[in-house]
Enzyme design. Structure first.
Site, PDB file in Angstrom:
ATOM      1  N   HIS A 102       0.843  -1.196   0.000  1.00  0.00           N
ATOM      2  CA  HIS A 102       0.000   0.000   0.000  1.00  0.00           C
ATOM      3  C   HIS A 102       0.876   1.243   0.000  1.00  0.00           C
ATOM      4  CE1 HIS A 102       0.693  -1.211   4.162  1.00  0.00           C
ATOM      5  NE2 HIS A 102       0.724   0.080   4.455  1.00  0.00           N
ATOM      6  N   HIS A 104       0.940   5.337   1.158  1.00  0.00           N
ATOM      7  CA  HIS A 104       0.341   6.355   2.021  1.00  0.00           C
ATOM      8  C   HIS A 104       0.414   7.713   1.326  1.00  0.00           C
ATOM      9  CE1 HIS A 104       0.698   4.060   5.950  1.00  0.00           C
ATOM     10  NE2 HIS A 104       1.577   3.401   5.239  1.00  0.00           N
TER      11      HIS A 104
HETATM   12  P1  5GP Z   1       2.088   0.291   7.246  1.00  0.00           P
HETATM   13  O1  5GP Z   1       2.692   0.527   8.592  1.00  0.00           O
HETATM   14  O2  5GP Z   1       1.910  -1.177   7.018  1.00  0.00           O
HETATM   15  O3  5GP Z   1       2.768   0.993   6.126  1.00  0.00           O
HETATM   16  O4  5GP Z   1       0.685   0.988   7.266  1.00  0.00           O
HETATM   17  C1  5GP Z   1      -0.501   0.398   7.666  1.00  0.00           C
HETATM   18  C2  5GP Z   1      -1.473   1.522   7.828  1.00  0.00           C
HETATM   19  O5  5GP Z   1      -2.760   0.971   7.906  1.00  0.00           O
HETATM   20  C3  5GP Z   1      -1.249   2.357   9.097  1.00  0.00           C
HETATM   21  O6  5GP Z   1      -1.072   3.713   8.736  1.00  0.00           O
HETATM   22  C4  5GP Z   1      -2.511   2.120   9.907  1.00  0.00           C
HETATM   23  O7  5GP Z   1      -2.929   3.306  10.525  1.00  0.00           O
HETATM   24  C5  5GP Z   1      -3.507   1.658   8.856  1.00  0.00           C
HETATM   25  N1  5GP Z   1      -4.496   0.731   9.321  1.00  0.00           N
HETATM   26  C6  5GP Z   1      -4.318  -0.316  10.174  1.00  0.00           C
HETATM   27  N2  5GP Z   1      -5.456  -1.011  10.316  1.00  0.00           N
HETATM   28  C7  5GP Z   1      -6.379  -0.393   9.523  1.00  0.00           C
HETATM   29  C8  5GP Z   1      -7.755  -0.661   9.240  1.00  0.00           C
HETATM   30  O8  5GP Z   1      -8.366  -1.596   9.750  1.00  0.00           O
HETATM   31  N3  5GP Z   1      -8.369   0.181   8.369  1.00  0.00           N
HETATM   32  C9  5GP Z   1      -7.717   1.228   7.787  1.00  0.00           C
HETATM   33  N4  5GP Z   1      -8.422   1.990   6.942  1.00  0.00           N
HETATM   34  N5  5GP Z   1      -6.430   1.504   8.034  1.00  0.00           N
HETATM   35  C10 5GP Z   1      -5.766   0.699   8.893  1.00  0.00           C
END
Ligand code: 5GP
Length: 138
Positions: A102, A104
């Site tokens: 993903h 951001h």
């Molecule tokens: P990562 O750390 O893997 O790059 O980012 C994961 C992102 O997903 C984080 O910014 C976190 O806030 C978001 N996130 C975690 N669980 C959920 C969820 O259930 N729904 C949504 N919309 N975002 C989530």
């Protein structure tokens, strides 16, 4: 490291869990981050399954980048942010917490410090309104 299809974003992609959806097409789902680092923090989730950038299919990456740009522009317009940060984390030591690729889109407001990565949960009403405003500008 292999892809685990039980991750939370895979469940959201399958419609098994809810999200504040901004946009969906054959390439990706766009939704609000529920633990935003700033107002308008949005996630672009390619439908092609990979853990992160390191194991992604280059063709799938090429297909999603125009949408990443569109979301960046729409989030900036919808929020009035002064800038946009694009972030993408690969494996836990680098900050990745959900193991489906993903991107951001994090709006930056001059003079306002960013919240913590994966910090407090945002208000659902506010997220729904932001999703609508960003969608209207895509
Ligand atoms: P990562 O750390 O893997 O790059 O980012 C994961 C992102 O997903 C984080 O910014 C976190 O806030 C978001 N996130 C975690 N669980 C959920 C969820 O259930 N729904 C949504 N919309 N975002 C989530």
């Amino acid at each position: 490291m292999t892809y685990d299809s039980t991750n939370i974003f895979a469940k959201i992609l399958k419609g098994e869990l809810p999200c504040h959806k901004v946009h969906e097409d054959e390439i990706a789902l766009v939704m609000m981050d529920i633990f935003p680092q700033s107002k308008g923090h949005t996630l672009i989730i390619p439908k092609a399954a990979s853990r992160n950038l390191l194991d992604a299919d280059p063709t799938a990456l090429a297909a999603v980048m125009p949408l990443v740009q569109r979301v960046a522009r729409a989030a900036k317009a919808a929020t009035g942010a002064d800038g946009i940060r694009l972030a993408q984390f690969n494996e836990a030591p680098a900050g990745q917490t959900v193991f489906h690729l993903h991107f951001h889109i994090i709006p930056i407001y001059e003079g306002v410090a960013l919240g913590a990565h994966g910090g407090g949960k945002a208000d659902d009403g506010e997220l729904a309104a932001l999703a609508k405003d960003i969608a209207a500008r895509l």
